[in-house]
Design a protein around this motif. Structure first.
Motif, short mmCIF file in Angstrom:
data_model
loop_
_atom_site.label_atom_id
_atom_site.label_comp_id
_atom_site.label_asym_id
_atom_site.label_seq_id
_atom_site.Cartn_x
_atom_site.Cartn_y
_atom_site.Cartn_z
N UNK A 57 0.85 -1.18 0.00
CA UNK A 57 0.00 0.00 0.00
C UNK A 57 0.89 1.24 0.00
N UNK A 58 0.46 2.24 -0.67
CA UNK A 58 1.21 3.49 -0.77
C UNK A 58 1.04 4.30 0.51
N UNK A 59 2.02 5.16 0.77
CA UNK A 59 1.95 6.03 1.94
C UNK A 59 2.52 7.40 1.61
N UNK A 60 2.31 8.34 2.49
CA UNK A 60 2.81 9.70 2.31
C UNK A 60 4.32 9.67 2.04
N UNK A 61 4.72 10.45 1.04
CA UNK A 61 6.13 10.52 0.67
C UNK A 61 6.54 9.58 -0.44
N UNK A 62 5.73 8.60 -0.76
CA UNK A 62 6.05 7.66 -1.84
C UNK A 62 6.05 8.38 -3.18
N UNK A 63 7.01 8.02 -4.03
CA UNK A 63 7.04 8.51 -5.41
C UNK A 63 6.25 7.52 -6.25
N UNK A 64 5.36 8.02 -7.08
CA UNK A 64 4.53 7.18 -7.93
C UNK A 64 4.53 7.74 -9.34
N UNK A 65 4.08 6.92 -10.28
CA UNK A 65 3.90 7.38 -11.65
C UNK A 65 2.43 7.15 -12.00
N UNK A 66 1.77 8.20 -12.46
CA UNK A 66 0.37 8.10 -12.85
C UNK A 66 0.29 7.25 -14.11
N UNK A 67 -0.66 6.35 -14.15
CA UNK A 67 -0.83 5.47 -15.31
C UNK A 67 -0.99 6.29 -16.58
N UNK A 68 -0.33 5.87 -17.62
CA UNK A 68 -0.43 6.56 -18.90
C UNK A 68 -1.70 6.16 -19.66
N UNK A 125 2.94 11.03 -15.70
CA UNK A 125 3.84 11.89 -14.93
C UNK A 125 4.17 11.28 -13.57
N UNK A 126 5.35 11.63 -13.08
CA UNK A 126 5.77 11.20 -11.74
C UNK A 126 5.28 12.20 -10.71
N UNK A 127 4.93 11.69 -9.54
CA UNK A 127 4.39 12.53 -8.48
C UNK A 127 4.80 11.97 -7.12
N UNK A 128 4.58 12.77 -6.10
CA UNK A 128 4.80 12.35 -4.72
C UNK A 128 3.46 12.40 -3.98
N UNK A 129 3.18 11.35 -3.23
CA UNK A 129 1.96 11.33 -2.42
C UNK A 129 2.16 12.27 -1.24
N UNK A 130 1.27 13.24 -1.11
CA UNK A 130 1.39 14.23 -0.03
C UNK A 130 0.44 13.96 1.13
N UNK A 131 -0.60 13.15 0.90
CA UNK A 131 -1.57 12.88 1.94
C UNK A 131 -2.37 11.64 1.56
N UNK A 132 -2.78 10.89 2.56
CA UNK A 132 -3.67 9.75 2.33
C UNK A 132 -4.86 9.89 3.27
N UNK A 133 -5.98 9.30 2.87
CA UNK A 133 -7.13 9.24 3.77
C UNK A 133 -8.02 8.08 3.37
N UNK A 134 -8.83 7.63 4.32
CA UNK A 134 -9.77 6.56 4.05
C UNK A 134 -10.97 7.15 3.33
N UNK A 135 -11.48 6.40 2.38
CA UNK A 135 -12.63 6.88 1.58
C UNK A 135 -13.82 5.96 1.82
N UNK A 136 -14.83 6.48 2.47
CA UNK A 136 -16.07 5.74 2.72
C UNK A 136 -15.83 4.39 3.36
N UNK A 172 -4.65 2.03 -7.85
CA UNK A 172 -4.68 1.42 -9.19
C UNK A 172 -4.58 2.47 -10.30
N UNK A 173 -4.55 3.75 -9.94
CA UNK A 173 -4.32 4.82 -10.93
C UNK A 173 -2.83 5.05 -11.14
N UNK A 174 -2.01 4.35 -10.38
CA UNK A 174 -0.55 4.48 -10.48
C UNK A 174 0.03 3.23 -11.10
#
Length: 69
Positions: A1-12, A35-46, A66-68
């Motif tokens: 699972x991803x967490x704050x600070x992880x570098x990810x790439x958005x699916x093309x 594009x590459x990005x850094x996760x800045x925050x996570x939260x639970x959704x519903x 799954x968008x990464x």
């Protein structure tokens, strides 16, 4: 699972009007595809999947893992 600070790439191959892990992909999100990005925050959704905010998105869309690639 991803967490704050992880570098990810958005699916093309993101598709608008599609759900990824139950999170809706808005057409405005497609400009970040590949594009590459850094996760800045996570939260639970519903009470189920985690959602993420990424540094390159100034609109504040919800992103799912799954968008990464």
């Amino acid at each position: 699972m991803h967490k704050k600070g992880d570098r990810v790439k958005v699916r093309s191959d993101l598709k608008a009007d599609t759900r990824y892990d139950g999170i809706y992909c808005h057409a405005g999100m497609l400009k970040h595809s590949g594009k590459k990005a850094t996760i800045v925050c996570t939260q639970e959704h519903r009470g189920r999947a985690d959602v993420f905010y990424i540094d390159i998105d100034t609109e504040g869309y919800y992103w799912s893992s799954s968008m990464f690639e």
